[in-house]
Design a protein around this motif. Sequence first.
Motif, short mmCIF file in Angstrom:
data_model
loop_
_atom_site.label_atom_id
_atom_site.label_comp_id
_atom_site.label_asym_id
_atom_site.label_seq_id
_atom_site.Cartn_x
_atom_site.Cartn_y
_atom_site.Cartn_z
N PHE A 38 0.84 -1.19 0.00
CA PHE A 38 0.00 0.00 0.00
C PHE A 38 0.88 1.24 0.00
CE2 PHE A 38 0.59 -1.87 4.15
CZ PHE A 38 0.95 -0.83 4.98
N ALA A 39 0.28 2.36 -0.38
CA ALA A 39 1.06 3.59 -0.46
C ALA A 39 1.37 4.08 0.95
CB ALA A 39 0.26 4.65 -1.22
N ALA A 40 2.57 4.59 1.11
CA ALA A 40 2.97 5.11 2.41
C ALA A 40 2.19 6.38 2.72
CB ALA A 40 4.47 5.38 2.42
N HIS A 99 2.14 9.22 5.85
CA HIS A 99 2.61 9.62 7.18
C HIS A 99 1.95 10.93 7.63
CE1 HIS A 99 5.73 6.65 6.65
NE2 HIS A 99 6.13 7.23 5.54
N SER A 100 0.90 11.35 6.92
CA SER A 100 0.40 12.70 7.18
C SER A 100 -0.23 12.83 8.57
CB SER A 100 -0.61 13.11 6.11
OG SER A 100 -1.69 12.23 6.15
N ARG A 101 -0.14 14.01 9.12
CA ARG A 101 -0.78 14.27 10.41
C ARG A 101 -1.42 15.65 10.43
NH1 ARG A 101 4.36 14.26 14.57
NH2 ARG A 101 5.26 12.52 13.45
N GLU A 102 -2.31 15.84 11.39
CA GLU A 102 -2.96 17.14 11.57
C GLU A 102 -1.93 18.13 12.09
OE1 GLU A 102 -6.60 17.94 11.82
OE2 GLU A 102 -6.62 16.27 10.39
N GLY A 103 -2.00 19.35 11.65
CA GLY A 103 -1.03 20.31 12.19
C GLY A 103 -1.53 21.72 12.13
N ILE A 104 -0.74 22.64 12.66
CA ILE A 104 -1.09 24.04 12.52
C ILE A 104 -0.16 24.67 11.49
CG2 ILE A 104 -2.24 25.10 14.49
CD1 ILE A 104 0.33 24.91 16.03
N GLU A 105 -0.69 25.64 10.78
CA GLU A 105 0.13 26.27 9.77
C GLU A 105 0.33 27.74 10.11
OE1 GLU A 105 -0.56 24.96 5.71
OE2 GLU A 105 -0.56 27.09 5.18
N ARG A 127 3.04 19.61 21.62
CA ARG A 127 2.00 20.17 20.75
C ARG A 127 1.03 19.09 20.41
NH1 ARG A 127 1.29 25.30 21.28
NH2 ARG A 127 3.13 25.64 22.51
#
Lengths: 256, 368
Positions: free
Chosen positions: A224-226, A228-234, A256
């Motif tokens: 499956f495709a990797a 690693h994304s996560r929620e964050g603040i920009e 955080r």
Amino acid sequence: MRILLMVKQVPDTNTNLLDESKFSRKGPMVLNPQCEYALDAAAALKGDGRVVAFTMGPSKARHALFRCLELGADLAYHLCDSDFAGSDVWATANTLSKAIMEFEPEFDIILCGGHAADAETGLLPTMLAAALGIPVINRCRGIRYEGGSLIANRERNGIPSELIVPSKSLVSMIQGSNVHRLPSLKDLQDARAKQIKTLDRGSLGLRKDECGASGSFTKVDAVFAADHSREGIELVLDDTDTALDLVIDVFQGDER
Amino acid sequence: MKEESCSTCPSKSACAGGCERSDAEMAEMYDLDADTTEGHMVWVELEHGEGVPKVSEVSLELLSKAKRFGDQRVIAVAFGRESVREIAPVLYSHGADTVYHVRNPSLIDFHLPTFAHGLTTVVERVRPNTLLMGATDLGMELAATVAWQLKVGLTADCTGLDIERGVLRMTRPTFGGNLMATIVSEGRPQMATVRPGAFPVEEIEEGRRGTLINWPIKMVEGTVAEQVSDVDVQDCASEPTELIISVGAGIGNLRNLELAKEAAERLGAELACSRSVVEKGWMEQTSQIGQTGRSVSPRVYLALGVSGAAQHQVGMSRSKNIIAVNNDPEANIHQIANVSIIGDVGEFLKRLLERLDRLDRANGASEA
Ligand SMILES: Cc1cc2nc3c(=O)[nH]c(=O)nc-3n(C[C@H](O)[C@H](O)[C@H](O)COP(=O)(O)OP(=O)(O)OC[C@H]3O[C@@H](n4cnc5c(N)ncnc54)[C@H](O)[C@@H]3O)c2cc1C
């Protein structure tokens, strides 16, 4: 010096032409980058000896051998048989070791790349050495003659050391010099006169269950495709104070 | 035809030749295929210096993970002299139920033929279901040699492990980190090398007890390469780092790199980099994070001008806090960051250092 060179043809992973549903080998193929280092070292050490290249792979893997013949190898063996397909590292080590013992048992050193850019297990050199019952030196950054011995620069656990290479050992390279050399016109002409011998399962005396997928102990169950994304603040840097406060806070231990 | 008695089925009739049960049914009835192996075995990598050896972080991570599988006992195997006994409590508290101390008076440095032989003999005695070790330089060599000798499968560089009814599902990045593959292994033990930092150490139980088993072995004769110079080679991975500042090609120039170095020093962080920076010759390969470099999971990973290529992410995506500074809002690194700062790296560093100066002055003033 009688040198055996183990090489692999790999997809050019820089081009990202991957089919996510399977291990596709479409797209451009290249000689595995770390094998280039081994090829280079072989050419430099050869002297009036001989370099013999081996690869295992489908018919187009011959291209990896062409490059070896253009850049210093004298003879090449292509282990090519549909029964070899799906080999894991155990089966690969088994098949290559049979070919070496059968066809080129007299050698001084075996050179190969440390990692393949596609599967990247980095296990083959050690396993092949185990299969042949010879010493292994992994993670070499250079190899040279000095005072009658062969000296390898190894870097293990981030610590460099210089080692005397015992005769009949296997050395795997993770770095080298002079990569992506271009063959000269003469190299190309010379290569034409050189031979690639094809070896199939029968010529190695292997049973069907000793190689390829059926001679392998590991099976790929899912791909499956990797992600690693996560929620964050920009933040934008214009908002300097907030950004810097936050960075310093996080460094000092605020979660955080 | 001689009538043979058969105890395999309730049917009283003679079955020689005429048994209707299939091999599969028989196998199920007698559990012929049942896996009789038991236990999760972990090779403990030690750093031998003066005094008591130090246990590598990845070995503790694996003991802790094996304990959390929760289904079978955990066996640790550690090589070395007498002093190894003293680390047993650490291994118990991290999850080991049994510690095999493989010993020989001359066993200090990593000696591949002896280690492989020693580990193989323990495996043959214990018959564990799994055999795990760190995907370190030494772990890879040991694992490959042992897997060859035992004739079992080996999966390298795993970042995920799950156990389902004794079957180990091993997940690892492949094809340059763009894809993940889940692998299962035939035969037992199921062997895997695991990336340092892939699993946290959890649930340390101080004072937990276990059993220590002495396992004396002979040194195996076998040629290994000899060192030319006498520089002492420490056979263990270095300390894990809590704070990392990592620079990518976006750092732009050596002046900015100097600023990054200064910031790292002042924040007590290690300076690391992407492969592009190594390729430029600006930093050593030993500092490279990613698939062909190191794998880390610090508390803070500050990525400066790193695009976040899949091959880079494999080495750092498990960091607790990821802060990304990149002037391209579309850069991949922002997707995995907890804190994304869209802006110029040089500018960021300049202001960060100014801010640190100010903090120092404030602290200095308050102390005075
Ligand atoms: C087999 C294989 C193995 C690999 N292994 C690794 C590995 O182990 N580790 C690794 O890192 N790579 C590895 N790579 C390479 C990887 O694919 C990428 O090429 C590499 O990580 C890119 O490095 P980078 O992010 O520093 O550079 P780039 O991709 O060039 O990214 C630079 C980033 O900086 C930003 N930027 C530019 N200027 C500024 C500025 N002034 N201010 C702020 N931001 C700016 C840009 O927006 C960009 O996102 C591997 C590749 C292959 C094929």
